[in-house]
Design a protein around this motif. Structure first.
Motif, PDB file in Angstrom:
ATOM      1  N   ASN A 156       0.808  -1.208   0.000  1.00 14.67           N
ATOM      2  CA  ASN A 156       0.000   0.000   0.000  1.00 14.67           C
ATOM      3  C   ASN A 156       0.847   1.267   0.000  1.00 14.67           C
ATOM      4  OD1 ASN A 156      -2.556  -1.256   0.016  1.00 14.67           O
ATOM      5  ND2 ASN A 156      -2.380  -1.641   2.214  1.00 14.67           N
ATOM      6  N   ALA A 163      -8.152  -0.518  -6.984  1.00 21.01           N
ATOM      7  CA  ALA A 163      -7.994  -0.101  -5.596  1.00 21.01           C
ATOM      8  C   ALA A 163      -7.996   1.417  -5.442  1.00 21.01           C
ATOM      9  CB  ALA A 163      -6.695  -0.681  -5.028  1.00 21.01           C
ATOM     10  N   TRP A 164      -8.086   2.140  -6.536  1.00 22.84           N
ATOM     11  CA  TRP A 164      -8.077   3.594  -6.491  1.00 22.84           C
ATOM     12  C   TRP A 164      -9.500   4.132  -6.378  1.00 22.84           C
ATOM     13  CZ3 TRP A 164      -3.465   6.422  -6.829  1.00 22.84           C
ATOM     14  CH2 TRP A 164      -2.321   5.676  -7.159  1.00 22.84           C
ATOM     15  N   ARG A 175      -4.834   6.047  -3.442  1.00 23.33           N
ATOM     16  CA  ARG A 175      -4.571   4.662  -3.042  1.00 23.33           C
ATOM     17  C   ARG A 175      -3.402   4.668  -2.077  1.00 23.33           C
ATOM     18  NH1 ARG A 175      -1.594   0.437  -6.791  1.00 23.33           N
ATOM     19  NH2 ARG A 175      -0.033   0.364  -5.129  1.00 23.33           N
TER      20      ARG A 175
END
Length: 229
Positions: free
Chosen positions: A33, A159-160, A188
């Protein structure tokens, strides 16, 4: 139509820890991440990634500024917080109009800071008036009179998460021209990516002058995101 280079395929290496009798690996797993400044800088598109007529413009915005989210006469948004900033502006100037791509990456210390920054930018976008009319300008910033509309919608890409503000500018019919602008802000992990794609077309005076605008900005943003692994 934009010519976008072939997407780079992210290669993810899965490392299996070899166990010895009575032993196990205590190596910490990498934090997927957390995105580094170098990773983000390398992911931003270069002229050759977009098309043969694109180049780096001679002038660019001040590093402490982003882009104008609402358009019209509103000032560029300030960078929220104190991130490391990387940018890569591109442009394609022709006889019938101009295209530009502004790419700005904000790298924060943690995900909380980036989420707060995204929320700050969304607050600015939500305050954009749906329509604005401006008289003609003279001098160094000469520009015909125009009407500009703006709408903001949530946006997700893998994931954005974030939003996109779409603007359309129609100039006075005595000076037929149109402009479409997409301002995208996505977050993200510890990063906020801000991209603005704009296309100005001369000699046109209708809202559908740039029929590929929607697919073009989505393709450009998607290409950048695919390069951030």
């Amino acid at each position: 139509m934009l010519v976008v280079g072939r997407l780079l395929r992210g290669v993810v290496a899965v490392v299996a820890a070899a166990g010895f009798a009575g032993c196990s690996s205590d190596d910490p797993k990498p934090d997927r991440n957390t995105i580094s400044v170098d990773t983000l800088r390398n992911a931003l598109l270069k002229p050759a990634d977009v098309g043969p007529t694109w180049k780096v413009p001679t002038e660019s915005a001040a590093p402490e500024q982003l882009v104008s989210i609402c358009g019209a006469d509103t000032a560029p948004a300030a960078v929220p917080g104190k991130p490391s900033v990387v940018s890569a502006p591109l442009s394609d100037e022709g006889t019938e109009g101009v295209q530009s791509l502004t790419q700005i990456g904000l790298v924060y210390e943690d995900a909380v800071s980036s989420a707060t920054a995204l929320a700050t930018l969304r607050t600015v976008a939500d305050a954009c008036p749906p329509s604005a009319q401006r008289p003609a300008k003279t001098g160094d910033r000469e520009e015909p009179a125009y009407t500009e509309t703006a709408t903001t919608s949530p946006l997700e890409e893998g994931a954005w998460t974030g939003f996109v503000t779409i603007r359309n500018k129609q100039y006075d019919k005595a000076h037929p021209a149109t402009a479409d602008v997409a301002v995208v802000a996505l977050s993200r992990g510890n990063v906020v990516l801000v991209e603005q794609y704009a296309i100005y077309r001369l000699g046109k005076s209708d809202a559908s002058a740039n029929p590929q605008f929607s697919s073009d900005w989505q393709k450009l943003v998607g290409t950048t995101l695919s390069r951030i692994t």
